[in-house]
Scaffold this motif. Sequence first.
Motif, PDB file in Angstrom:
ATOM      1  N   SER A 168       0.362   6.551   1.162  1.00  0.00           N
ATOM      2  CA  SER A 168      -1.059   6.276   0.968  1.00  0.00           C
ATOM      3  C   SER A 168      -1.278   4.826   0.556  1.00  0.00           C
ATOM      4  CB  SER A 168      -1.641   7.204  -0.106  1.00  0.00           C
ATOM      5  OG  SER A 168      -2.899   6.738  -0.541  1.00  0.00           O
ATOM      6  N   ARG A 169      -2.138   4.133   1.295  1.00  0.00           N
ATOM      7  CA  ARG A 169      -2.479   2.750   0.953  1.00  0.00           C
ATOM      8  C   ARG A 169      -3.114   2.664  -0.429  1.00  0.00           C
ATOM      9  NH1 ARG A 169      -7.384   0.499   1.663  1.00  0.00           N
ATOM     10  NH2 ARG A 169      -7.572  -1.775   1.746  1.00  0.00           N
ATOM     11  N   GLN A 170      -3.980   3.614  -0.756  1.00  0.00           N
ATOM     12  CA  GLN A 170      -4.648   3.587  -2.048  1.00  0.00           C
ATOM     13  C   GLN A 170      -3.659   3.762  -3.189  1.00  0.00           C
ATOM     14  OE1 GLN A 170      -7.787   2.699  -2.150  1.00  0.00           O
ATOM     15  NE2 GLN A 170      -7.737   2.661  -4.385  1.00  0.00           N
ATOM     16  N   VAL A 171      -2.669   4.615  -3.008  1.00  0.00           N
ATOM     17  CA  VAL A 171      -1.651   4.807  -4.045  1.00  0.00           C
ATOM     18  C   VAL A 171      -0.837   3.533  -4.219  1.00  0.00           C
ATOM     19  CG1 VAL A 171       0.435   6.093  -4.663  1.00  0.00           C
ATOM     20  CG2 VAL A 171      -1.545   7.306  -3.738  1.00  0.00           C
ATOM     21  N   ARG A 172      -0.516   2.871  -3.123  1.00  0.00           N
ATOM     22  CA  ARG A 172       0.229   1.604  -3.217  1.00  0.00           C
ATOM     23  C   ARG A 172      -0.554   0.557  -4.012  1.00  0.00           C
ATOM     24  NH1 ARG A 172       1.061   2.799   2.322  1.00  0.00           N
ATOM     25  NH2 ARG A 172      -0.304   1.080   2.984  1.00  0.00           N
ATOM     26  N   LEU A 173      -1.852   0.498  -3.758  1.00  0.00           N
ATOM     27  CA  LEU A 173      -2.704  -0.441  -4.499  1.00  0.00           C
ATOM     28  C   LEU A 173      -2.695  -0.127  -5.994  1.00  0.00           C
ATOM     29  CD1 LEU A 173      -5.809  -0.689  -2.132  1.00  0.00           C
ATOM     30  CD2 LEU A 173      -4.414  -2.612  -2.895  1.00  0.00           C
ATOM     31  N   VAL A 188       8.443  -8.804 -10.587  1.00  0.00           N
ATOM     32  CA  VAL A 188       7.854  -9.837  -9.730  1.00  0.00           C
ATOM     33  C   VAL A 188       8.478  -9.874  -8.337  1.00  0.00           C
ATOM     34  CG1 VAL A 188       7.579 -12.337  -9.421  1.00  0.00           C
ATOM     35  CG2 VAL A 188       6.997 -11.264 -11.610  1.00  0.00           C
ATOM     36  N   PRO A 189       9.816  -9.865  -8.199  1.00  0.00           N
ATOM     37  CA  PRO A 189      10.391  -9.905  -6.845  1.00  0.00           C
ATOM     38  C   PRO A 189       9.938  -8.736  -5.967  1.00  0.00           C
ATOM     39  CG  PRO A 189      12.071 -10.393  -8.486  1.00  0.00           C
ATOM     40  CD  PRO A 189      10.871  -9.914  -9.234  1.00  0.00           C
ATOM     41  N   THR A 190       9.856  -7.544  -6.551  1.00  0.00           N
ATOM     42  CA  THR A 190       9.435  -6.380  -5.758  1.00  0.00           C
ATOM     43  C   THR A 190       7.972  -6.502  -5.358  1.00  0.00           C
ATOM     44  OG1 THR A 190      11.005  -5.048  -7.018  1.00  0.00           O
ATOM     45  CG2 THR A 190       9.411  -3.867  -5.679  1.00  0.00           C
ATOM     46  N   LEU A 191       7.125  -7.002  -6.261  1.00  0.00           N
ATOM     47  CA  LEU A 191       5.723  -7.216  -5.923  1.00  0.00           C
ATOM     48  C   LEU A 191       5.593  -8.207  -4.760  1.00  0.00           C
ATOM     49  CD1 LEU A 191       3.931  -7.401  -9.400  1.00  0.00           C
ATOM     50  CD2 LEU A 191       3.491  -5.744  -7.582  1.00  0.00           C
ATOM     51  N   LEU A 192       6.399  -9.259  -4.795  1.00  0.00           N
ATOM     52  CA  LEU A 192       6.332 -10.255  -3.723  1.00  0.00           C
ATOM     53  C   LEU A 192       6.789  -9.675  -2.385  1.00  0.00           C
ATOM     54  CD1 LEU A 192       7.629 -13.459  -5.561  1.00  0.00           C
ATOM     55  CD2 LEU A 192       5.277 -12.913  -4.895  1.00  0.00           C
ATOM     56  N   GLU A 193       7.744  -8.743  -2.446  1.00  0.00           N
ATOM     57  CA  GLU A 193       8.212  -8.109  -1.208  1.00  0.00           C
ATOM     58  C   GLU A 193       7.083  -7.372  -0.502  1.00  0.00           C
ATOM     59  OE1 GLU A 193      11.142  -7.715   0.634  1.00  0.00           O
ATOM     60  OE2 GLU A 193      11.686  -9.541  -0.457  1.00  0.00           O
ATOM     61  N   GLY A 197       3.516  -8.197   5.494  1.00  0.00           N
ATOM     62  CA  GLY A 197       2.730  -7.242   6.268  1.00  0.00           C
ATOM     63  C   GLY A 197       1.603  -6.589   5.493  1.00  0.00           C
ATOM     64  N   ALA A 198       1.315  -7.072   4.261  1.00  0.00           N
ATOM     65  CA  ALA A 198       0.258  -6.457   3.445  1.00  0.00           C
ATOM     66  C   ALA A 198      -1.120  -6.827   3.973  1.00  0.00           C
ATOM     67  CB  ALA A 198       0.395  -6.912   1.993  1.00  0.00           C
ATOM     68  N   ASP A 199      -2.078  -5.927   3.785  1.00  0.00           N
ATOM     69  CA  ASP A 199      -3.453  -6.241   4.174  1.00  0.00           C
ATOM     70  C   ASP A 199      -4.114  -7.071   3.074  1.00  0.00           C
ATOM     71  OD1 ASP A 199      -4.157  -4.496   2.113  1.00  0.00           O
ATOM     72  OD2 ASP A 199      -4.680  -2.855   3.453  1.00  0.00           O
ATOM     73  N   GLU A 200      -5.352  -7.475   3.334  1.00  0.00           N
ATOM     74  CA  GLU A 200      -6.063  -8.375   2.427  1.00  0.00           C
ATOM     75  C   GLU A 200      -6.193  -7.800   1.023  1.00  0.00           C
ATOM     76  OE1 GLU A 200     -10.639  -9.990   2.115  1.00  0.00           O
ATOM     77  OE2 GLU A 200      -9.676  -9.988   4.072  1.00  0.00           O
ATOM     78  N   GLN A 201      -6.502  -6.521   0.937  1.00  0.00           N
ATOM     79  CA  GLN A 201      -6.709  -5.907  -0.373  1.00  0.00           C
ATOM     80  C   GLN A 201      -5.416  -5.843  -1.174  1.00  0.00           C
ATOM     81  OE1 GLN A 201      -8.634  -2.075  -0.191  1.00  0.00           O
ATOM     82  NE2 GLN A 201      -9.238  -2.112  -2.329  1.00  0.00           N
ATOM     83  N   HIS A 226       4.149 -22.487  -0.700  1.00  0.00           N
ATOM     84  CA  HIS A 226       4.642 -23.094   0.539  1.00  0.00           C
ATOM     85  C   HIS A 226       4.479 -22.165   1.742  1.00  0.00           C
ATOM     86  CE1 HIS A 226       6.233 -26.247  -1.985  1.00  0.00           C
ATOM     87  NE2 HIS A 226       6.900 -25.355  -2.695  1.00  0.00           N
ATOM     88  N   SER A 227       3.787 -21.063   1.536  1.00  0.00           N
ATOM     89  CA  SER A 227       3.564 -20.124   2.632  1.00  0.00           C
ATOM     90  C   SER A 227       2.763 -20.773   3.753  1.00  0.00           C
ATOM     91  CB  SER A 227       2.805 -18.896   2.104  1.00  0.00           C
ATOM     92  OG  SER A 227       2.352 -18.078   3.160  1.00  0.00           O
ATOM     93  N   ALA A 228       3.046 -20.344   4.970  1.00  0.00           N
ATOM     94  CA  ALA A 228       2.279 -20.848   6.120  1.00  0.00           C
ATOM     95  C   ALA A 228       0.880 -20.241   6.160  1.00  0.00           C
ATOM     96  CB  ALA A 228       3.023 -20.525   7.418  1.00  0.00           C
ATOM     97  N   SER A 229       0.654 -19.200   5.369  1.00  0.00           N
ATOM     98  CA  SER A 229      -0.636 -18.516   5.373  1.00  0.00           C
ATOM     99  C   SER A 229      -1.590 -19.152   4.363  1.00  0.00           C
ATOM    100  CB  SER A 229      -0.455 -17.034   5.023  1.00  0.00           C
ATOM    101  OG  SER A 229      -1.700 -16.428   4.715  1.00  0.00           O
ATOM    102  N   PRO A 230      -2.721 -19.708   4.817  1.00  0.00           N
ATOM    103  CA  PRO A 230      -3.716 -20.242   3.874  1.00  0.00           C
ATOM    104  C   PRO A 230      -4.217 -19.173   2.906  1.00  0.00           C
ATOM    105  CG  PRO A 230      -4.223 -20.941   6.119  1.00  0.00           C
ATOM    106  CD  PRO A 230      -3.152 -19.898   6.217  1.00  0.00           C
ATOM    107  N   TRP A 231      -4.263 -17.936   3.368  1.00  0.00           N
ATOM    108  CA  TRP A 231      -4.727 -16.843   2.519  1.00  0.00           C
ATOM    109  C   TRP A 231      -3.799 -16.640   1.328  1.00  0.00           C
ATOM    110  CZ3 TRP A 231      -8.719 -14.642   0.932  1.00  0.00           C
ATOM    111  CH2 TRP A 231      -8.770 -13.330   0.476  1.00  0.00           C
ATOM    112  N   ILE A 232      -2.483 -16.726   1.576  1.00  0.00           N
ATOM    113  CA  ILE A 232      -1.520 -16.602   0.479  1.00  0.00           C
ATOM    114  C   ILE A 232      -1.666 -17.790  -0.465  1.00  0.00           C
ATOM    115  CG2 ILE A 232       0.935 -16.596  -0.117  1.00  0.00           C
ATOM    116  CD1 ILE A 232       0.104 -13.967   1.048  1.00  0.00           C
ATOM    117  N   ARG A 233      -1.793 -18.984   0.079  1.00  0.00           N
ATOM    118  CA  ARG A 233      -1.921 -20.180  -0.766  1.00  0.00           C
ATOM    119  C   ARG A 233      -3.203 -20.118  -1.597  1.00  0.00           C
ATOM    120  NH1 ARG A 233      -0.788 -22.684   4.175  1.00  0.00           N
ATOM    121  NH2 ARG A 233      -2.698 -23.947   4.116  1.00  0.00           N
TER     122      ARG A 233
END
Length: 352
Positions: A168-173, A188-193, A197-201, A226-233
Motif C-alpha cells: 500500500s502506497r499510503q502505508v509506505r507514506l 537515513v540510508p533506508t529512507l534515501l533508498e 522510483g518514488a512519486d512526488e508525495q 547533486h541529483s540530476a532531478s531538480p525536484w530532488i534538489r
Amino acid sequence: MPQFDDPFTTKKPSVTQTTTTTTHAEAIPPLGDIPPAQLAINAAEGRRGAAWRLMLWIIDDDPRAIEAVASLEDDRLAHHLLEFIALGTWAGKPFVVPPKLRSPYARIRLSNLFQAGGPVTRERAERVLFAGFRDRHQEVRGTAITILGKMGDRVAEPLLLQALHDPSRQVRLQAARALGKLRDPSVVPTLLETLKGADEQMVNQVFASLAQIGPPAIPAVVHEMHSASPWIRWHCMRAFGEMQDFRAIPYLIAGLRDPDTGVCWMAAKSLVLYGKASLEPVLHQLESSVPNQLQAETSCYILHQLYRRDSKLTPYLKPVVEAFSGVANTLAVSSLASKALVQLRADHLLTA
C-alpha cells in the motif's frame, strides 16, 4: 445490559426507511447505568452496544472509563479500538455510531489511549500495534504505524523499515513519516533508498522526515544536492530550511546558483528562515562575482525580507535591493553588496 433495539448496531435502512430511521439514529439513546468496568468487558467480547457507550465515556475523559480500560487484562479491547480508529468497525462488524464518535477528534482521543501514560500499557500497546502491522487491511496497518510513530517507540523501527516496502502506497507514506518522528540517524540510508522510483508525495515525505531527523541527516541531503532531478534538489533546499542548522547555510548559498529557477527560489526562502545569520553569506556571494539575473533577484529577495524584519538593516540593504528593482543591473548589485558588507562589518551589525 438492557436488551433493546440499538440503532447503532442495526443494519442500514432501506431507501423507503431512510427519513425516519436517520432521525432516530442521530438521537443518542441513554447511556444506561452499566458501570464502565462492565462495559469494557462486554466491548472486549465484541458487543458493539457496550463499545460505543464506553467510547463516549472515554472521549468525555471520565476517569471511571479510563480506569476500566487500564484494569482490563484483555488485549481484545485494544485490538477492537485499533480497528475502530482505522475502519470504524468493531470486532469485524460495521455499526453506526453517535455523531460524537465520528469526528477526527474522537479518533485522535482514542488513539491517545496507546500513548505513554495512557491506560493501555506500553507492553499491551506494542503487542496490539505490532499485530496491526500484519493486518490484511491497509487502514489498520497504517493506523498502527501512525500510533507507533507518535509513541516514539524505537522497538518498532525494524517493522517501520519493512513497512517502507508495503504494497500500500499510503502505508509506505505513513512508515516514512513515523521514521522521521523517531529521529534515528541510522534510518537515513533506508529512507534515501525509497527515493528511487518514488512519486512526488513520497519524495516530499522522505525529505520531511530527514528534516525531522535534523543535523545528522545533513550529509545525506548534501549528497542528494547533486541529483540530476531538480525536484530532488528543491527538496534538499527545503529540508535545509526546516532543519534550522547553521551548518546548512553554505549549501543553501550554493543553491542560489542552481540552474533551476525553482531550486534557487526554495534556497532563498529557506535562507530567510535563518534570519540575520544568512546576511553575511548572501552579501559575500553577491560581491565575490557578478551574479546573473536570477542570483541577483533571489539574493535581493532575501535582503529585502531581512531589512523588513530588522529596520536597523534598512540603510545598508535597501540600496542593494533598489539597484535591482525595475531594470536588472547585476553589476551595480554586486558593487553595492560589497559596500554594504564593509559598512555592516564596520558598524558591528553582522553579529546576532
